[in-house]
Design a protein around this motif. Structure first.
Motif, PDB file in Angstrom:
ATOM      1  N   PRO A 173     -19.241 -18.902 -33.332  1.00  0.00           N
ATOM      2  CA  PRO A 173     -19.434 -17.588 -33.928  1.00  0.00           C
ATOM      3  C   PRO A 173     -18.293 -16.667 -33.547  1.00  0.00           C
ATOM      4  O   PRO A 173     -17.567 -16.919 -32.583  1.00  0.00           O
ATOM      5  CB  PRO A 173     -20.762 -17.138 -33.302  1.00  0.00           C
ATOM      6  CG  PRO A 173     -21.435 -18.392 -32.866  1.00  0.00           C
ATOM      7  CD  PRO A 173     -20.333 -19.307 -32.458  1.00  0.00           C
ATOM      8  N   TYR A 174     -18.156 -15.579 -34.304  1.00  0.00           N
ATOM      9  CA  TYR A 174     -17.053 -14.657 -34.073  1.00  0.00           C
ATOM     10  C   TYR A 174     -17.561 -13.310 -33.574  1.00  0.00           C
ATOM     11  O   TYR A 174     -18.722 -12.957 -33.765  1.00  0.00           O
ATOM     12  CB  TYR A 174     -16.248 -14.456 -35.358  1.00  0.00           C
ATOM     13  CG  TYR A 174     -15.375 -15.648 -35.703  1.00  0.00           C
ATOM     14  CD1 TYR A 174     -14.011 -15.624 -35.435  1.00  0.00           C
ATOM     15  CD2 TYR A 174     -15.907 -16.791 -36.264  1.00  0.00           C
ATOM     16  CE1 TYR A 174     -13.204 -16.713 -35.732  1.00  0.00           C
ATOM     17  CE2 TYR A 174     -15.116 -17.895 -36.562  1.00  0.00           C
ATOM     18  CZ  TYR A 174     -13.766 -17.840 -36.295  1.00  0.00           C
ATOM     19  OH  TYR A 174     -12.973 -18.918 -36.587  1.00  0.00           O
ATOM     20  N   ALA A 175     -16.671 -12.580 -32.934  1.00  0.00           N
ATOM     21  CA  ALA A 175     -16.977 -11.241 -32.442  1.00  0.00           C
ATOM     22  C   ALA A 175     -15.826 -10.307 -32.795  1.00  0.00           C
ATOM     23  O   ALA A 175     -14.662 -10.707 -32.768  1.00  0.00           O
ATOM     24  CB  ALA A 175     -17.202 -11.265 -30.925  1.00  0.00           C
ATOM     25  N   LEU A 176     -16.178  -9.080 -33.129  1.00  0.00           N
ATOM     26  CA  LEU A 176     -15.170  -8.058 -33.427  1.00  0.00           C
ATOM     27  C   LEU A 176     -14.826  -7.333 -32.132  1.00  0.00           C
ATOM     28  O   LEU A 176     -15.720  -6.821 -31.446  1.00  0.00           O
ATOM     29  CB  LEU A 176     -15.716  -7.066 -34.461  1.00  0.00           C
ATOM     30  CG  LEU A 176     -14.726  -6.015 -34.972  1.00  0.00           C
ATOM     31  CD1 LEU A 176     -13.651  -6.680 -35.824  1.00  0.00           C
ATOM     32  CD2 LEU A 176     -15.449  -4.957 -35.779  1.00  0.00           C
ATOM     33  N   VAL A 202      -9.568  -6.986 -34.058  1.00  0.00           N
ATOM     34  CA  VAL A 202      -9.521  -8.344 -34.597  1.00  0.00           C
ATOM     35  C   VAL A 202     -10.876  -9.035 -34.436  1.00  0.00           C
ATOM     36  O   VAL A 202     -11.705  -8.639 -33.617  1.00  0.00           O
ATOM     37  CB  VAL A 202      -8.443  -9.195 -33.895  1.00  0.00           C
ATOM     38  CG1 VAL A 202      -7.051  -8.666 -34.187  1.00  0.00           C
ATOM     39  CG2 VAL A 202      -8.689  -9.241 -32.396  1.00  0.00           C
ATOM     40  N   THR A 203     -11.068 -10.055 -35.240  1.00  0.00           N
ATOM     41  CA  THR A 203     -12.241 -10.912 -35.128  1.00  0.00           C
ATOM     42  C   THR A 203     -11.812 -12.187 -34.419  1.00  0.00           C
ATOM     43  O   THR A 203     -10.932 -12.896 -34.888  1.00  0.00           O
ATOM     44  CB  THR A 203     -12.811 -11.255 -36.521  1.00  0.00           C
ATOM     45  OG1 THR A 203     -13.137 -10.041 -37.194  1.00  0.00           O
ATOM     46  CG2 THR A 203     -14.051 -12.107 -36.394  1.00  0.00           C
ATOM     47  N   LEU A 204     -12.441 -12.482 -33.265  1.00  0.00           N
ATOM     48  CA  LEU A 204     -12.100 -13.649 -32.457  1.00  0.00           C
ATOM     49  C   LEU A 204     -13.333 -14.531 -32.267  1.00  0.00           C
ATOM     50  O   LEU A 204     -14.465 -14.040 -32.318  1.00  0.00           O
ATOM     51  CB  LEU A 204     -11.599 -13.224 -31.066  1.00  0.00           C
ATOM     52  CG  LEU A 204     -10.311 -12.402 -30.976  1.00  0.00           C
ATOM     53  CD1 LEU A 204     -10.079 -11.974 -29.526  1.00  0.00           C
ATOM     54  CD2 LEU A 204      -9.124 -13.196 -31.493  1.00  0.00           C
ATOM     55  N   PRO A 205     -13.128 -15.838 -32.035  1.00  0.00           N
ATOM     56  CA  PRO A 205     -14.264 -16.677 -31.650  1.00  0.00           C
ATOM     57  C   PRO A 205     -14.942 -16.074 -30.425  1.00  0.00           C
ATOM     58  O   PRO A 205     -14.275 -15.568 -29.516  1.00  0.00           O
ATOM     59  CB  PRO A 205     -13.605 -18.027 -31.324  1.00  0.00           C
ATOM     60  CG  PRO A 205     -12.356 -18.037 -32.162  1.00  0.00           C
ATOM     61  CD  PRO A 205     -11.870 -16.619 -32.162  1.00  0.00           C
ATOM     62  N   GLU A 206     -16.268 -16.110 -30.380  1.00  0.00           N
ATOM     63  CA  GLU A 206     -17.015 -15.446 -29.312  1.00  0.00           C
ATOM     64  C   GLU A 206     -16.580 -15.900 -27.922  1.00  0.00           C
ATOM     65  O   GLU A 206     -16.520 -15.098 -26.986  1.00  0.00           O
ATOM     66  CB  GLU A 206     -18.509 -15.675 -29.493  1.00  0.00           C
ATOM     67  CG  GLU A 206     -19.145 -14.748 -30.519  1.00  0.00           C
ATOM     68  CD  GLU A 206     -20.653 -14.821 -30.492  1.00  0.00           C
ATOM     69  OE1 GLU A 206     -21.200 -15.735 -29.832  1.00  0.00           O
ATOM     70  OE2 GLU A 206     -21.283 -13.967 -31.132  1.00  0.00           O
ATOM     71  N   ASN A 208     -13.612 -16.933 -26.891  1.00  0.00           N
ATOM     72  CA  ASN A 208     -12.346 -16.278 -26.538  1.00  0.00           C
ATOM     73  C   ASN A 208     -12.546 -14.787 -26.301  1.00  0.00           C
ATOM     74  O   ASN A 208     -11.972 -14.219 -25.365  1.00  0.00           O
ATOM     75  CB  ASN A 208     -11.322 -16.497 -27.639  1.00  0.00           C
ATOM     76  CG  ASN A 208     -11.012 -17.959 -27.871  1.00  0.00           C
ATOM     77  OD1 ASN A 208     -11.248 -18.486 -28.944  1.00  0.00           O
ATOM     78  ND2 ASN A 208     -10.491 -18.651 -26.866  1.00  0.00           N
ATOM     79  N   ALA A 209     -13.347 -14.167 -27.144  1.00  0.00           N
ATOM     80  CA  ALA A 209     -13.616 -12.732 -26.989  1.00  0.00           C
ATOM     81  C   ALA A 209     -14.275 -12.453 -25.650  1.00  0.00           C
ATOM     82  O   ALA A 209     -13.951 -11.472 -24.966  1.00  0.00           O
ATOM     83  CB  ALA A 209     -14.495 -12.245 -28.138  1.00  0.00           C
ATOM     84  N   ASP A 216     -11.386  -7.335 -18.938  1.00  0.00           N
ATOM     85  CA  ASP A 216     -11.135  -5.948 -19.357  1.00  0.00           C
ATOM     86  C   ASP A 216      -9.902  -5.826 -20.245  1.00  0.00           C
ATOM     87  O   ASP A 216      -9.250  -4.790 -20.276  1.00  0.00           O
ATOM     88  CB  ASP A 216     -10.982  -5.038 -18.128  1.00  0.00           C
ATOM     89  CG  ASP A 216     -11.281  -3.584 -18.470  1.00  0.00           C
ATOM     90  OD1 ASP A 216     -12.097  -3.346 -19.391  1.00  0.00           O
ATOM     91  OD2 ASP A 216     -10.688  -2.689 -17.836  1.00  0.00           O
ATOM     92  N   ILE A 217      -9.582  -6.914 -20.962  1.00  0.00           N
ATOM     93  CA  ILE A 217      -8.455  -6.898 -21.889  1.00  0.00           C
ATOM     94  C   ILE A 217      -8.905  -6.469 -23.276  1.00  0.00           C
ATOM     95  O   ILE A 217      -8.139  -5.909 -24.052  1.00  0.00           O
ATOM     96  CB  ILE A 217      -7.798  -8.296 -21.956  1.00  0.00           C
ATOM     97  CG1 ILE A 217      -7.222  -8.659 -20.584  1.00  0.00           C
ATOM     98  CG2 ILE A 217      -6.713  -8.354 -23.021  1.00  0.00           C
ATOM     99  CD1 ILE A 217      -6.692 -10.077 -20.504  1.00  0.00           C
TER     100      ILE A 217
END
Length: 225
Positions: A173-176, A202-206, A208-209, A216-217
């Motif tokens: 799944p992705y996360a914004l 950006v929308t990243l895979p959860e 990685n997000a 805290d990046i």
């Protein structure tokens, strides 16, 4: 594209879910949605202090909501196309009018699904030589054997020198997220290479997000639907 795009998309999604049947959509729907999102991103970056302003928060919510709704429309239509493919392969009633409502890209996907099901059935049921019963199956076996060997060995050298083809990237799944500092390029769980700068939305895979947020990046933008 007018400002009521999100409401239009949501109503379209509700109609799809209620009817349970593939419906007609405008050919340029996805193109229009992408263009709209890019426009709203530009509006966001044009703000003087987007993170500290109410306008910036509203834009972030709108971008995320449009993106999630479009993703759900795609998912619903894909499931409906899979149902149509299964019905045809099983010789059940098949509504040709419904099939005509597919977009060109969806029709291409539909044909590939039909072909893949037929090849798999020929290989498993009738024992015919097909990619599923030949090199394809052998390649899968080699991957499984290599995975077992890596788990037993556990050495980086073995994994690096193995000639076994790499498996496809794991989907997630992705996360914004909002990027709070520059990030060196990295390979995401979806197989894509990301080069992120401070201020990006950006929308990243959860997975990685989550890592970026833990350090805290990045800031996970949680939206209320």
């Amino acid at each position: 594209m007018t400002a009521d795009l999100l409401e239009k998309l949501r109503q379209m999604l509700l109609d799809m879910q209620h009817s349970g049947r593939l419906s007609h959509i405008e050919p340029g729907l996805y193109d229009d949605a992408r263009a709209y999102i890019e426009k709203r991103k530009t509006d966001y970056y044009d703000l003087k202090n987007p993170l500290e302003s109410r306008a910036g928060s509203l834009l972030i919510e709108e971008i995320g909501s449009v993106n999630e709704t479009v993703q759900e429309i795609f998912s619903v239509r894909t499931r409906q196309i899979l149902d149509l493919a299964f019905q045809q392969m099983e010789g059940q009633y098949f509504d040709k009018d419904e099939a005509r409502k597919m977009l060109p890209e969806e029709r291409a996907m539909y044909k590939r699904i039909i072909s893949a099901i037929e090849e798999c059935r020929e290989a498993l049921v009738h024992g015919e030589p097909t990619p599923f019963g030949g090199d394809g199956a052998t390649a899968v076996e080699r991957i499984d054997e290599a995975d077992e060997a890596d788990e037993a060995d556990g050495t980086p050298e073995t994994r690096e020198t193995s000639a076994t083809p790499a498996p496809r990237p794991i989907q997630s799944p992705y996360a914004l997220v909002h990027i709070r500092s520059d990030v060196e390029s990295f390979m995401g769980m979806d197989g894509r290479t990301y080069v992120l700068k401070m201020g990006d939305i950006v929308t990243l895979p959860e997975n990685n997000a989550g890592v970026l947020c833990e350090h805290d990046i990045a800031l996970n933008i949680r939206l209320n639907k």
